[in-house]
Enzyme design. Sequence first.
Site, PDB file in Angstrom:
ATOM      1  N   LYS A  72     -14.731   5.951   1.678  1.00  8.86           N
ATOM      2  CA  LYS A  72     -14.565   7.375   1.375  1.00  8.86           C
ATOM      3  C   LYS A  72     -14.907   7.730  -0.078  1.00  8.86           C
ATOM      4  O   LYS A  72     -15.402   8.819  -0.347  1.00  8.86           O
ATOM      5  CB  LYS A  72     -13.119   7.807   1.681  1.00  8.86           C
ATOM      6  CG  LYS A  72     -12.844   8.020   3.159  1.00  8.86           C
ATOM      7  CD  LYS A  72     -11.373   8.310   3.380  1.00  8.86           C
ATOM      8  CE  LYS A  72     -11.180   9.415   4.370  1.00  8.86           C
ATOM      9  NZ  LYS A  72      -9.795   9.833   4.538  1.00  8.86           N
ATOM     10  N   ASP A 109     -10.114  16.700   4.659  1.00  6.04           N
ATOM     11  CA  ASP A 109      -8.722  16.249   4.865  1.00  6.04           C
ATOM     12  C   ASP A 109      -7.712  17.335   4.476  1.00  6.04           C
ATOM     13  O   ASP A 109      -6.730  17.562   5.179  1.00  6.04           O
ATOM     14  CB  ASP A 109      -8.441  14.970   4.058  1.00  6.04           C
ATOM     15  CG  ASP A 109      -8.854  13.716   4.811  1.00  6.04           C
ATOM     16  OD1 ASP A 109      -9.003  13.771   6.042  1.00  6.04           O
ATOM     17  OD2 ASP A 109      -9.035  12.666   4.149  1.00  6.04           O
TER      18      ASP A 109
HETATM   19  P1  NAP Z   1      -4.152   4.996  -0.530  1.00  4.57           P
HETATM   20  O1  NAP Z   1      -5.133   5.728  -1.363  1.00  4.57           O
HETATM   21  O2  NAP Z   1      -4.242   3.524  -0.405  1.00  4.57           O
HETATM   22  O3  NAP Z   1      -2.665   5.390  -1.058  1.00  4.57           O
HETATM   23  C1  NAP Z   1      -1.531   4.765  -0.524  1.00  4.57           C
HETATM   24  C2  NAP Z   1      -0.277   5.439  -1.061  1.00  4.57           C
HETATM   25  O4  NAP Z   1       0.873   4.814  -0.449  1.00  4.57           O
HETATM   26  C3  NAP Z   1      -0.101   5.295  -2.576  1.00  4.57           C
HETATM   27  O5  NAP Z   1       0.565   6.431  -3.075  1.00  4.57           O
HETATM   28  C4  NAP Z   1       0.781   4.041  -2.657  1.00  4.57           C
HETATM   29  O6  NAP Z   1       1.508   3.956  -3.841  1.00  4.57           O
HETATM   30  C5  NAP Z   1       1.712   4.284  -1.493  1.00  4.57           C
HETATM   31  N1  NAP Z   1       2.380   3.052  -1.059  1.00  4.57           N
HETATM   32  C6  NAP Z   1       1.836   2.048  -0.348  1.00  4.57           C
HETATM   33  N2  NAP Z   1       2.759   1.074  -0.153  1.00  4.57           N
HETATM   34  C7  NAP Z   1       3.895   1.494  -0.765  1.00  4.57           C
HETATM   35  C8  NAP Z   1       5.191   0.923  -0.929  1.00  4.57           C
HETATM   36  N3  NAP Z   1       5.517  -0.269  -0.403  1.00  4.57           N
HETATM   37  N4  NAP Z   1       6.122   1.637  -1.605  1.00  4.57           N
HETATM   38  C9  NAP Z   1       5.822   2.849  -2.140  1.00  4.57           C
HETATM   39  N5  NAP Z   1       4.615   3.431  -2.032  1.00  4.57           N
HETATM   40  C10 NAP Z   1       3.649   2.748  -1.345  1.00  4.57           C
HETATM   41  O7  NAP Z   1      -4.179   5.532   0.986  1.00  4.57           O
HETATM   42  P2  NAP Z   1      -4.492   7.022   1.501  1.00  4.57           P
HETATM   43  O8  NAP Z   1      -5.914   7.103   1.906  1.00  4.57           O
HETATM   44  O9  NAP Z   1      -3.973   7.988   0.502  1.00  4.57           O
HETATM   45  O10 NAP Z   1      -3.622   7.082   2.850  1.00  4.57           O
HETATM   46  C11 NAP Z   1      -2.217   7.119   2.797  1.00  4.57           C
HETATM   47  C12 NAP Z   1      -1.651   7.332   4.206  1.00  4.57           C
HETATM   48  O11 NAP Z   1      -2.078   8.585   4.738  1.00  4.57           O
HETATM   49  C13 NAP Z   1      -2.092   6.264   5.218  1.00  4.57           C
HETATM   50  O12 NAP Z   1      -0.998   5.970   6.049  1.00  4.57           O
HETATM   51  C14 NAP Z   1      -3.189   6.970   6.014  1.00  4.57           C
HETATM   52  O13 NAP Z   1      -3.303   6.458   7.344  1.00  4.57           O
HETATM   53  C15 NAP Z   1      -2.641   8.386   6.032  1.00  4.57           C
HETATM   54  N6  NAP Z   1      -3.700   9.398   6.228  1.00  4.57           N
HETATM   55  C16 NAP Z   1      -3.584  10.209   7.314  1.00  4.57           C
HETATM   56  C17 NAP Z   1      -4.539  11.177   7.537  1.00  4.57           C
HETATM   57  C18 NAP Z   1      -4.399  12.066   8.740  1.00  4.57           C
HETATM   58  O14 NAP Z   1      -5.383  12.709   9.124  1.00  4.57           O
HETATM   59  N7  NAP Z   1      -3.217  12.164   9.322  1.00  4.57           N
HETATM   60  C19 NAP Z   1      -5.626  11.339   6.654  1.00  4.57           C
HETATM   61  C20 NAP Z   1      -5.706  10.486   5.532  1.00  4.57           C
HETATM   62  C21 NAP Z   1      -4.728   9.508   5.346  1.00  4.57           C
HETATM   63  P3  NAP Z   1       0.906   3.122  -5.105  1.00  4.57           P
HETATM   64  O15 NAP Z   1      -0.056   4.050  -5.785  1.00  4.57           O
HETATM   65  O16 NAP Z   1       2.095   2.785  -5.907  1.00  4.57           O
HETATM   66  O17 NAP Z   1       0.217   1.905  -4.532  1.00  4.57           O
END
Ligand code: NAP
Length: 279
Positions: A72, A109
């Site tokens: 992405k 998104d």
């Molecule tokens: P990303 O860029 O990898 O960000 C992950 C986020 O989760 C960061 O804020 C990270 O914090 C946090 N995190 C992960 N493990 C953690 C833990 N053990 N404790 C506290 N915080 C934690 O991923 P993303 O693309 O933003 O996606 C995040 C979520 O949204 C995923 O579950 C994805 O499937 C979902 N999503 C859904 C849609 C939809 O259409 N529904 C669209 C996009 C994404 P740190 O910065 O501290 O690592």
Amino acid sequence: MSDPLPRIPLAGVVGSPVAHSRSPVLHGHWLHRYGIQGHYVPLDIAEDRLETALRLLPDLGLVGVNVTIPYKERVLALADLVSDRASLIGAANTLIFRPDGKIHADNTDGYGFIENLRQTVPDWKPSAGPATVLGAGGAARAVVASLLDVGVPEIRVTNRTRPRAEMLRENFGNRVQVYDWVKAGNLLDDSALLVNTTSLGMTGKAEMRVPLDGLHPACVVSDLVYAPLETRLLRIARERGCRTVDGLGMLLHQAVPGFERWFGRRPDVDAALREAVLA
Ligand code: NAP
């Protein structure tokens, strides 16, 4: 001489791995429902072939693709044109292959997030009060951009890794406030909207343990995680009388602009689509 037959539009989703993606089912459902001659396929492309593959896809008849993990962010540098919102978010999930050969990158998104929120809670008003956003990754950037865009007065961002949240404030300005992750629970008393954008609560990941005692029934609670459909956060919020918004709806709505652009018809997001994608 009779007119040549029109080309059958093809689209797909690019990622690696991509087998888990629900997008082929989602777009396939719409193509079938509207009787459109077209196809939408998963495209698992290796990292070192990404640029070559993207340049080749239009020649194979593709009119565009969705982009998922891990590309992405990378596709922004490969695109010829980048929409303002994709540029602000720093990632794209939709590529349009234009007839002039240029690749246009967009991010839908945030659009999907807001449309889902509006469809599920029609009387939600951006002016209702501060929004609290848990997380500061790619999805959080899209959510924050869209909330600012519709006029939410204050967005409180809290993230385990605080510098990532600080980065959001730097990029998006002072309507974004940053708070310590350990104090996330304190932000709920007067929040009108709570959004989990972390991967916490997802099947196979750690549970979301932000204290929810301060949650009041007027707060709308949204979770981007959609597996499970009702996360622990959404269950507790529902039990407290809050209106809840699950992550599946966002996934469905973010696909609308791409489908319309590629296949020429604005599709509906409804119960039949949800069922098809959940099946
Ligand atoms: P990303 O860029 O990898 O960000 C992950 C986020 O989760 C960061 O804020 C990270 O914090 C946090 N995190 C992960 N493990 C953690 C833990 N053990 N404790 C506290 N915080 C934690 O991923 P993303 O693309 O933003 O996606 C995040 C979520 O949204 C995923 O579950 C994805 O499937 C979902 N999503 C859904 C849609 C939809 O259409 N529904 C669209 C996009 C994404 P740190 O910065 O501290 O690592």
